[in-house]
Design a protein around this motif. Structure first.
Motif, PDB file in Angstrom:
ATOM      1  N   ILE A   1      64.336  32.204 -16.472  1.00 42.09           N
ATOM      2  CA  ILE A   1      64.554  33.631 -16.218  1.00 42.09           C
ATOM      3  C   ILE A   1      63.905  34.493 -17.301  1.00 42.09           C
ATOM      4  O   ILE A   1      63.144  35.424 -17.009  1.00 42.09           O
ATOM      5  CB  ILE A   1      66.059  33.936 -16.115  1.00 42.09           C
ATOM      6  N   ILE A   2      64.199  34.189 -18.561  1.00 48.73           N
ATOM      7  CA  ILE A   2      63.680  35.015 -19.656  1.00 48.73           C
ATOM      8  C   ILE A   2      62.155  34.961 -19.725  1.00 48.73           C
ATOM      9  O   ILE A   2      61.493  35.990 -19.915  1.00 48.73           O
ATOM     10  CB  ILE A   2      64.284  34.573 -21.003  1.00 48.73           C
ATOM     11  N   ALA A   3      61.579  33.778 -19.558  1.00 52.10           N
ATOM     12  CA  ALA A   3      60.123  33.647 -19.660  1.00 52.10           C
ATOM     13  C   ALA A   3      59.420  34.508 -18.630  1.00 52.10           C
ATOM     14  O   ALA A   3      58.368  35.092 -18.900  1.00 52.10           O
ATOM     15  CB  ALA A   3      59.720  32.189 -19.495  1.00 52.10           C
ATOM     16  N   ASN A   4      59.999  34.609 -17.432  1.00 51.82           N
ATOM     17  CA  ASN A   4      59.339  35.361 -16.377  1.00 51.82           C
ATOM     18  C   ASN A   4      59.564  36.859 -16.478  1.00 51.82           C
ATOM     19  O   ASN A   4      58.945  37.630 -15.743  1.00 51.82           O
ATOM     20  CB  ASN A   4      59.799  34.835 -15.018  1.00 51.82           C
ATOM     21  N   VAL A   5      60.439  37.279 -17.375  1.00 52.19           N
ATOM     22  CA  VAL A   5      60.549  38.692 -17.723  1.00 52.19           C
ATOM     23  C   VAL A   5      59.611  38.992 -18.892  1.00 52.19           C
ATOM     24  O   VAL A   5      58.847  39.960 -18.868  1.00 52.19           O
ATOM     25  CB  VAL A   5      62.002  39.065 -18.088  1.00 52.19           C
ATOM     26  N   GLN A   6      59.635  38.129 -19.907  1.00 49.75           N
ATOM     27  CA  GLN A   6      58.805  38.353 -21.086  1.00 49.75           C
ATOM     28  C   GLN A   6      57.316  38.282 -20.779  1.00 49.75           C
ATOM     29  O   GLN A   6      56.507  38.948 -21.439  1.00 49.75           O
ATOM     30  CB  GLN A   6      59.143  37.327 -22.170  1.00 49.75           C
ATOM     31  N   VAL A   7      56.932  37.491 -19.790  1.00 50.57           N
ATOM     32  CA  VAL A   7      55.508  37.269 -19.515  1.00 50.57           C
ATOM     33  C   VAL A   7      54.810  38.544 -19.051  1.00 50.57           C
ATOM     34  O   VAL A   7      53.577  38.640 -19.101  1.00 50.57           O
ATOM     35  CB  VAL A   7      55.340  36.147 -18.456  1.00 50.57           C
ATOM     36  N   ILE A   8      55.582  39.543 -18.628  1.00 53.84           N
ATOM     37  CA  ILE A   8      54.995  40.812 -18.215  1.00 53.84           C
ATOM     38  C   ILE A   8      54.370  41.544 -19.400  1.00 53.84           C
ATOM     39  O   ILE A   8      53.414  42.304 -19.253  1.00 53.84           O
ATOM     40  CB  ILE A   8      56.076  41.693 -17.543  1.00 53.84           C
ATOM     41  N   LYS A   9      54.900  41.300 -20.597  1.00 56.74           N
ATOM     42  CA  LYS A   9      54.428  41.992 -21.791  1.00 56.74           C
ATOM     43  C   LYS A   9      53.249  41.250 -22.420  1.00 56.74           C
ATOM     44  O   LYS A   9      53.344  40.056 -22.728  1.00 56.74           O
ATOM     45  CB  LYS A   9      55.565  42.117 -22.811  1.00 56.74           C
ATOM     46  N   THR A  10      52.145  41.965 -22.591  1.00 54.68           N
ATOM     47  CA  THR A  10      50.955  41.405 -23.233  1.00 54.68           C
ATOM     48  C   THR A  10      50.880  41.904 -24.671  1.00 54.68           C
ATOM     49  O   THR A  10      51.044  43.100 -24.925  1.00 54.68           O
ATOM     50  CB  THR A  10      49.684  41.825 -22.475  1.00 54.68           C
ATOM     51  N   VAL A  11      50.644  40.979 -25.598  1.00 52.02           N
ATOM     52  CA  VAL A  11      50.604  41.328 -27.015  1.00 52.02           C
ATOM     53  C   VAL A  11      49.374  40.704 -27.655  1.00 52.02           C
ATOM     54  O   VAL A  11      48.683  39.886 -27.048  1.00 52.02           O
ATOM     55  CB  VAL A  11      51.875  40.831 -27.754  1.00 52.02           C
ATOM     56  N   SER A  12      49.115  41.083 -28.895  1.00 53.80           N
ATOM     57  CA  SER A  12      48.044  40.480 -29.678  1.00 53.80           C
ATOM     58  C   SER A  12      48.659  39.471 -30.636  1.00 53.80           C
ATOM     59  O   SER A  12      49.532  39.806 -31.436  1.00 53.80           O
ATOM     60  CB  SER A  12      47.292  41.561 -30.461  1.00 53.80           C
ATOM     61  N   LEU A  13      48.205  38.224 -30.535  1.00 57.20           N
ATOM     62  CA  LEU A  13      48.708  37.155 -31.403  1.00 57.20           C
ATOM     63  C   LEU A  13      47.530  36.348 -31.938  1.00 57.20           C
ATOM     64  O   LEU A  13      46.725  35.842 -31.141  1.00 57.20           O
ATOM     65  CB  LEU A  13      49.649  36.228 -30.632  1.00 57.20           C
ATOM     66  N   PHE A  14      47.443  36.249 -33.239  1.00 56.84           N
ATOM     67  CA  PHE A  14      46.381  35.459 -33.863  1.00 56.84           C
ATOM     68  C   PHE A  14      45.009  35.868 -33.310  1.00 56.84           C
ATOM     69  O   PHE A  14      44.202  35.016 -32.934  1.00 56.84           O
ATOM     70  CB  PHE A  14      46.637  33.968 -33.656  1.00 56.84           C
ATOM     71  N   TRP A  15      44.771  37.173 -33.227  1.00 57.88           N
ATOM     72  CA  TRP A  15      43.496  37.745 -32.774  1.00 57.88           C
ATOM     73  C   TRP A  15      43.187  37.432 -31.309  1.00 57.88           C
ATOM     74  O   TRP A  15      42.039  37.486 -30.884  1.00 57.88           O
ATOM     75  CB  TRP A  15      42.341  37.278 -33.654  1.00 57.88           C
ATOM     76  N   MET A  16      44.209  37.112 -30.525  1.00 58.25           N
ATOM     77  CA  MET A  16      44.004  36.832 -29.107  1.00 58.25           C
ATOM     78  C   MET A  16      44.959  37.679 -28.276  1.00 58.25           C
ATOM     79  O   MET A  16      46.044  38.038 -28.735  1.00 58.25           O
ATOM     80  CB  MET A  16      44.261  35.348 -28.801  1.00 58.25           C
ATOM     81  N   ALA A  17      44.558  37.972 -27.042  1.00 57.71           N
ATOM     82  CA  ALA A  17      45.478  38.594 -26.089  1.00 57.71           C
ATOM     83  C   ALA A  17      46.362  37.495 -25.524  1.00 57.71           C
ATOM     84  O   ALA A  17      45.876  36.460 -25.068  1.00 57.71           O
ATOM     85  CB  ALA A  17      44.699  39.275 -24.966  1.00 57.71           C
ATOM     86  N   ALA A  18      47.660  37.707 -25.586  1.00 56.97           N
ATOM     87  CA  ALA A  18      48.601  36.687 -25.133  1.00 56.97           C
ATOM     88  C   ALA A  18      49.797  37.356 -24.458  1.00 56.97           C
ATOM     89  O   ALA A  18      50.101  38.522 -24.711  1.00 56.97           O
ATOM     90  CB  ALA A  18      49.077  35.826 -26.303  1.00 56.97           C
ATOM     91  N   THR A  19      50.440  36.598 -23.582  1.00 58.99           N
ATOM     92  CA  THR A  19      51.666  37.090 -22.961  1.00 58.99           C
ATOM     93  C   THR A  19      52.864  36.483 -23.672  1.00 58.99           C
ATOM     94  O   THR A  19      52.801  35.358 -24.176  1.00 58.99           O
ATOM     95  CB  THR A  19      51.733  36.721 -21.473  1.00 58.99           C
ATOM     96  N   LEU A  20      53.946  37.244 -23.703  1.00 56.37           N
ATOM     97  CA  LEU A  20      55.187  36.689 -24.240  1.00 56.37           C
ATOM     98  C   LEU A  20      55.775  35.708 -23.225  1.00 56.37           C
ATOM     99  O   LEU A  20      55.328  35.615 -22.091  1.00 56.37           O
ATOM    100  CB  LEU A  20      56.189  37.812 -24.521  1.00 56.37           C
ATOM    101  N   GLY A  21      56.787  35.006 -23.642  1.00 54.97           N
ATOM    102  CA  GLY A  21      57.416  34.028 -22.756  1.00 54.97           C
ATOM    103  C   GLY A  21      56.929  32.617 -22.995  1.00 54.97           C
ATOM    104  O   GLY A  21      57.506  31.660 -22.486  1.00 54.97           O
ATOM    105  N   ASN A  22      55.843  32.477 -23.794  1.00 54.14           N
ATOM    106  CA  ASN A  22      55.290  31.141 -24.026  1.00 54.14           C
ATOM    107  C   ASN A  22      56.266  30.226 -24.744  1.00 54.14           C
ATOM    108  O   ASN A  22      56.386  29.042 -24.420  1.00 54.14           O
ATOM    109  CB  ASN A  22      54.000  31.242 -24.844  1.00 54.14           C
ATOM    110  N   ILE A  23      56.970  30.767 -25.727  1.00 58.41           N
ATOM    111  CA  ILE A  23      57.865  29.929 -26.520  1.00 58.41           C
ATOM    112  C   ILE A  23      59.053  29.467 -25.699  1.00 58.41           C
ATOM    113  O   ILE A  23      59.338  28.275 -25.599  1.00 58.41           O
ATOM    114  CB  ILE A  23      58.344  30.680 -27.779  1.00 58.41           C
ATOM    115  N   VAL A  24      59.765  30.439 -25.118  1.00 64.12           N
ATOM    116  CA  VAL A  24      60.981  30.068 -24.399  1.00 64.12           C
ATOM    117  C   VAL A  24      60.648  29.179 -23.202  1.00 64.12           C
ATOM    118  O   VAL A  24      61.401  28.255 -22.875  1.00 64.12           O
ATOM    119  CB  VAL A  24      61.774  31.327 -23.970  1.00 64.12           C
TER     120      VAL A  24
END
Length: 231
Positions: free
Chosen positions: A38-61
């Motif tokens: 559930i959480i990953a599929n909500v967080q994945v909507i948000k795109t952020v910059s991580l380690f000089w790359m475009a990434a979506t949240l939700g990867n960890i959970v």
């Protein structure tokens, strides 16, 4: 700052999944898989910059759901790991259906949340379809692969082999299926490739870093320290 928060989130997720298993055993891992879906599929909507790359949240959970099924495979067998995957499917489908019905309600003139809920959950059907397809392919492959490698490397000292050999291929499958269905046509090709590789690399890092926790889970099980709600 994002990189620091990423590591904080990583530690928090590993701690929570360990606590859930310590206190509630298999049931705790089933609950965690549902939470992660559930959480990953909500967080994945948000795109952020991580380690000089475009990434979506939700990867960890989301990646920790692989840790949960690997712990189940290691300590309780392939059947229990598959059960966790099915629970994750059901949880995501349930949230998607219920939230679409909720969004269909005509809001009261005083309501302030409809617009915000629509932004988050209005995209959820496509995300949910992508996640379910990716989940089905990758998680069941992970359960099969863990059992495959466990039969060939059954010793406790070889947990790292079966954990990483199963998870890293499974996460490649997951990333490919998910990003194609969820984001093809949404982002430009350049951004899409950044999201694809950043998503897989970050999941790969989580898979490597979660290895000590599966050893810890095995030790807790061997020492009789797991309080399982279900015998």
């Amino acid at each position: 700052m994002n990189e620091i928060l990423w590591f904080v989130m990583l530690v928090v997720n590993f701690a929570l999944i360990t606590i859930a298993y310590r206190w509630w055993g298999k049931t705790g891992l089933y609950v965690w898989v549902a939470i992660a879906a559930i959480i990953a599929n909500v967080q994945v909507i948000k795109t952020v910059s991580l380690f000089w790359m475009a990434a979506t949240l939700g990867n960890i959970v989301y990646a920790t759901s692989f840790l949960a099924t690997d712990i189940l495979s290691e300590n309780h067998g392939k059947k229990e790991a598959r059960k966790a995957v099915y629970i994750g499917f059901f949880s995501l489908i349930s949230v998607t259906v219920i939230m679409q019905i909720a969004l269909a309600f005509e809001p009261h003139p005083s309501d302030f949340s409809q617009e915000h809920l629509s932004v988050v959950f209005g995209l959820l059907p496509r995300i949910a379809l992508a996640s379910l397809a990716a989940y089905w392919c990758s998680q069941l492959h992970d359960v099969w692969a863990y059992d495959f490698w466990k039969k060939r490397f059954p010793e406790k000292r070889h947990i790292w082999i079966r954990n990483n050999a199963s998870t890293m291929i499974s996460q490649l499958i997951d990333t490919a299926v998910f990003t194609v269905i969820a984001f093809a046509g949404v982002f430009s090709a350049g951004v899409w490739w950044q999201i694809f590789w950043s998503t897989y690399i970050l999941k790969w890092v989580v898979a490597v870093l979660d290895t000590p926790f599966i050893y810890l889970a095995r030790k807790m099980k061997d020492d009789g320290k797991i309080r399982d709600l279900v015998p």
